[in-house]
Each structure stands twice: as C-alpha cells, then as structure tokens.
Design a protein around this motif. Structure first.
Motif, PDB file in Angstrom:
ATOM      1  N   LYS A 268      -1.878 -13.390  -1.021  1.00 25.58           N
ATOM      2  CA  LYS A 268      -1.120 -13.332   0.256  1.00 25.58           C
ATOM      3  C   LYS A 268      -0.137 -12.171   0.261  1.00 25.58           C
ATOM      4  O   LYS A 268       0.153 -11.610   1.305  1.00 25.58           O
ATOM      5  CB  LYS A 268      -0.402 -14.655   0.502  1.00 25.58           C
ATOM      6  CG  LYS A 268       0.736 -14.942  -0.444  1.00 25.58           C
ATOM      7  CD  LYS A 268       1.343 -16.307  -0.175  1.00 25.58           C
ATOM      8  CE  LYS A 268       2.464 -16.619  -1.133  1.00 25.58           C
ATOM      9  NZ  LYS A 268       2.165 -16.535  -2.542  1.00 25.58           N
ATOM     10  N   GLU A 269       0.340 -11.776  -0.914  1.00 27.96           N
ATOM     11  CA  GLU A 269       1.253 -10.640  -1.002  1.00 27.96           C
ATOM     12  C   GLU A 269       0.574  -9.335  -0.583  1.00 27.96           C
ATOM     13  O   GLU A 269       1.201  -8.456  -0.007  1.00 27.96           O
ATOM     14  CB  GLU A 269       1.810 -10.497  -2.422  1.00 27.96           C
ATOM     15  CG  GLU A 269       2.599 -11.684  -2.907  1.00 27.96           C
ATOM     16  CD  GLU A 269       3.849 -11.944  -2.090  1.00 27.96           C
ATOM     17  OE1 GLU A 269       4.416 -10.987  -1.541  1.00 27.96           O
ATOM     18  OE2 GLU A 269       4.261 -13.113  -2.004  1.00 27.96           O
ATOM     19  N   ILE A 270      -0.694  -9.222  -0.874  1.00 30.64           N
ATOM     20  CA  ILE A 270      -1.461  -8.037  -0.488  1.00 30.64           C
ATOM     21  C   ILE A 270      -1.662  -8.023   1.021  1.00 30.64           C
ATOM     22  O   ILE A 270      -1.480  -7.012   1.680  1.00 30.64           O
ATOM     23  CB  ILE A 270      -2.820  -8.005  -1.210  1.00 30.64           C
ATOM     24  CG1 ILE A 270      -2.591  -7.896  -2.723  1.00 30.64           C
ATOM     25  CG2 ILE A 270      -3.672  -6.861  -0.707  1.00 30.64           C
ATOM     26  CD1 ILE A 270      -3.815  -8.149  -3.539  1.00 30.64           C
ATOM     27  N   VAL A 271      -2.010  -9.165   1.566  1.00 33.74           N
ATOM     28  CA  VAL A 271      -2.291  -9.274   2.999  1.00 33.74           C
ATOM     29  C   VAL A 271      -1.035  -9.036   3.831  1.00 33.74           C
ATOM     30  O   VAL A 271      -1.088  -8.346   4.846  1.00 33.74           O
ATOM     31  CB  VAL A 271      -2.901 -10.658   3.323  1.00 33.74           C
ATOM     32  CG1 VAL A 271      -3.057 -10.848   4.825  1.00 33.74           C
ATOM     33  CG2 VAL A 271      -4.222 -10.842   2.611  1.00 33.74           C
ATOM     34  N   PHE A 272       0.106  -9.553   3.392  1.00 27.52           N
ATOM     35  CA  PHE A 272       1.317  -9.502   4.205  1.00 27.52           C
ATOM     36  C   PHE A 272       2.280  -8.386   3.804  1.00 27.52           C
ATOM     37  O   PHE A 272       3.386  -8.322   4.325  1.00 27.52           O
ATOM     38  CB  PHE A 272       2.027 -10.855   4.173  1.00 27.52           C
ATOM     39  CG  PHE A 272       1.181 -11.940   4.790  1.00 27.52           C
ATOM     40  CD1 PHE A 272       0.853 -11.912   6.134  1.00 27.52           C
ATOM     41  CD2 PHE A 272       0.682 -12.961   4.007  1.00 27.52           C
ATOM     42  CE1 PHE A 272       0.058 -12.890   6.697  1.00 27.52           C
ATOM     43  CE2 PHE A 272      -0.114 -13.964   4.558  1.00 27.52           C
ATOM     44  CZ  PHE A 272      -0.421 -13.910   5.912  1.00 27.52           C
ATOM     45  N   ASN A 273       1.877  -7.505   2.909  1.00 30.24           N
ATOM     46  CA  ASN A 273       2.736  -6.374   2.524  1.00 30.24           C
ATOM     47  C   ASN A 273       2.326  -5.120   3.233  1.00 30.24           C
ATOM     48  O   ASN A 273       1.279  -4.744   3.425  1.00 30.24           O
ATOM     49  CB  ASN A 273       2.711  -6.132   1.025  1.00 30.24           C
ATOM     50  CG  ASN A 273       3.947  -6.673   0.354  1.00 30.24           C
ATOM     51  OD1 ASN A 273       5.040  -6.483   0.851  1.00 30.24           O
ATOM     52  ND2 ASN A 273       3.761  -7.322  -0.762  1.00 30.24           N
TER      53      ASN A 273
ATOM     54  N   TRP B 220       0.852  -1.193   0.000  1.00 27.29           N
ATOM     55  CA  TRP B 220       0.000   0.000   0.000  1.00 27.29           C
ATOM     56  C   TRP B 220       0.882   1.234   0.000  1.00 27.29           C
ATOM     57  O   TRP B 220       1.829   1.329   0.770  1.00 27.29           O
ATOM     58  CB  TRP B 220      -0.895  -0.033   1.233  1.00 27.29           C
ATOM     59  CG  TRP B 220      -1.913   1.042   1.278  1.00 27.29           C
ATOM     60  CD1 TRP B 220      -1.885   2.130   2.082  1.00 27.29           C
ATOM     61  CD2 TRP B 220      -3.097   1.146   0.510  1.00 27.29           C
ATOM     62  NE1 TRP B 220      -2.990   2.912   1.863  1.00 27.29           N
ATOM     63  CE2 TRP B 220      -3.761   2.323   0.892  1.00 27.29           C
ATOM     64  CE3 TRP B 220      -3.682   0.359  -0.482  1.00 27.29           C
ATOM     65  CZ2 TRP B 220      -4.960   2.734   0.345  1.00 27.29           C
ATOM     66  CZ3 TRP B 220      -4.879   0.760  -1.041  1.00 27.29           C
ATOM     67  CH2 TRP B 220      -5.494   1.941  -0.630  1.00 27.29           C
ATOM     68  N   GLN B 221       0.599   2.171  -0.881  1.00 24.95           N
ATOM     69  CA  GLN B 221       1.381   3.400  -0.987  1.00 24.95           C
ATOM     70  C   GLN B 221       0.506   4.595  -0.613  1.00 24.95           C
ATOM     71  O   GLN B 221      -0.080   5.245  -1.474  1.00 24.95           O
ATOM     72  CB  GLN B 221       1.920   3.562  -2.406  1.00 24.95           C
ATOM     73  CG  GLN B 221       2.864   2.465  -2.809  1.00 24.95           C
ATOM     74  CD  GLN B 221       3.397   2.653  -4.220  1.00 24.95           C
ATOM     75  OE1 GLN B 221       3.194   3.674  -4.845  1.00 24.95           O
ATOM     76  NE2 GLN B 221       4.080   1.649  -4.717  1.00 24.95           N
ATOM     77  N   PRO B 222       0.399   4.884   0.689  1.00 25.52           N
ATOM     78  CA  PRO B 222      -0.495   5.953   1.116  1.00 25.52           C
ATOM     79  C   PRO B 222      -0.144   7.311   0.523  1.00 25.52           C
ATOM     80  O   PRO B 222      -1.027   8.126   0.275  1.00 25.52           O
ATOM     81  CB  PRO B 222      -0.379   5.958   2.639  1.00 25.52           C
ATOM     82  CG  PRO B 222       0.865   5.205   2.954  1.00 25.52           C
ATOM     83  CD  PRO B 222       1.101   4.268   1.805  1.00 25.52           C
ATOM     84  N   TRP B 223       1.130   7.585   0.263  1.00 19.80           N
ATOM     85  CA  TRP B 223       1.517   8.865  -0.329  1.00 19.80           C
ATOM     86  C   TRP B 223       0.923   9.021  -1.731  1.00 19.80           C
ATOM     87  O   TRP B 223       0.488  10.103  -2.097  1.00 19.80           O
ATOM     88  CB  TRP B 223       3.038   9.005  -0.353  1.00 19.80           C
ATOM     89  CG  TRP B 223       3.722   7.889  -1.085  1.00 19.80           C
ATOM     90  CD1 TRP B 223       4.023   7.834  -2.414  1.00 19.80           C
ATOM     91  CD2 TRP B 223       4.157   6.654  -0.537  1.00 19.80           C
ATOM     92  NE1 TRP B 223       4.616   6.638  -2.745  1.00 19.80           N
ATOM     93  CE2 TRP B 223       4.717   5.888  -1.590  1.00 19.80           C
ATOM     94  CE3 TRP B 223       4.138   6.104   0.739  1.00 19.80           C
ATOM     95  CZ2 TRP B 223       5.243   4.617  -1.409  1.00 19.80           C
ATOM     96  CZ3 TRP B 223       4.680   4.844   0.896  1.00 19.80           C
ATOM     97  CH2 TRP B 223       5.211   4.119  -0.158  1.00 19.80           C
ATOM     98  N   THR B 224       0.865   7.950  -2.503  1.00 22.25           N
ATOM     99  CA  THR B 224       0.262   8.017  -3.839  1.00 22.25           C
ATOM    100  C   THR B 224      -1.240   8.238  -3.737  1.00 22.25           C
ATOM    101  O   THR B 224      -1.798   9.082  -4.436  1.00 22.25           O
ATOM    102  CB  THR B 224       0.554   6.721  -4.626  1.00 22.25           C
ATOM    103  OG1 THR B 224       1.967   6.555  -4.724  1.00 22.25           O
ATOM    104  CG2 THR B 224      -0.055   6.772  -6.016  1.00 22.25           C
TER     105      THR B 224
END
Length: 77
Positions: A72-77, A49-53
């Motif tokens: 799983k990459e979404i959940v654990f990133n 997740w890129q909150p700045w973007t």
C-alpha cells in the motif's frame, strides 16, 4: 544497511538497476549487486517514485522488494 547506496561492478555487459526496498530485502542485499553492472539502492522504506533518479541513471530495471503489507505504501506514495 538502511541508507541509500550504489554498487558498481564495472562489468558493462551486465544490466543496471534501481532498487526500492523494505527490511525484507536484507536477505538478498548482496545478491543483486553481484549480478548487475550498477545497483542503486534507494534508502530503506523510501517507497516514493523518484523520477529524477530514474531519469539520471536510466537503469535497465527498477525493482521493488517489499513485503505484501507494505504494498500500500507503493500505491499511495
């Protein structure tokens, strides 16, 4: 294409989006931008997740297009 890229159609009546993706998005790569005012593709396989973007662009939609084995990459990133 795997790099980060932004498409602008200059049709302000349409929504904007940020797209997180893996290689399974390749088949619809051109389908999304033609239906949006602005489409910002995050670099392929960059799932974090890129909150700045999100804060800078304030998109109408944030879209994840990933295969189920990359979920799983979404959940654990």
């Amino acid at each position: 294409t795997t790099e980060e890229k932004t498409f602008n159609t200059n049709r302000s009546n349409l929504p904007s989006c940020v797209v997180y993706r893996d290689s399974y998005s390749a088949a619809i790569y051109d389908l999304i931008p033609e239906r949006m005012n602005k489409t910002h593709y995050i670099g392929m396989w960059s799932y974090g997740w890129q909150p700045w973007t999100i804060n800078n662009e304030k998109p109408d939609y944030v879209i994840y297009i990933v295969s189920e084995w990359n979920a799983k990459e979404i959940v654990f990133n």
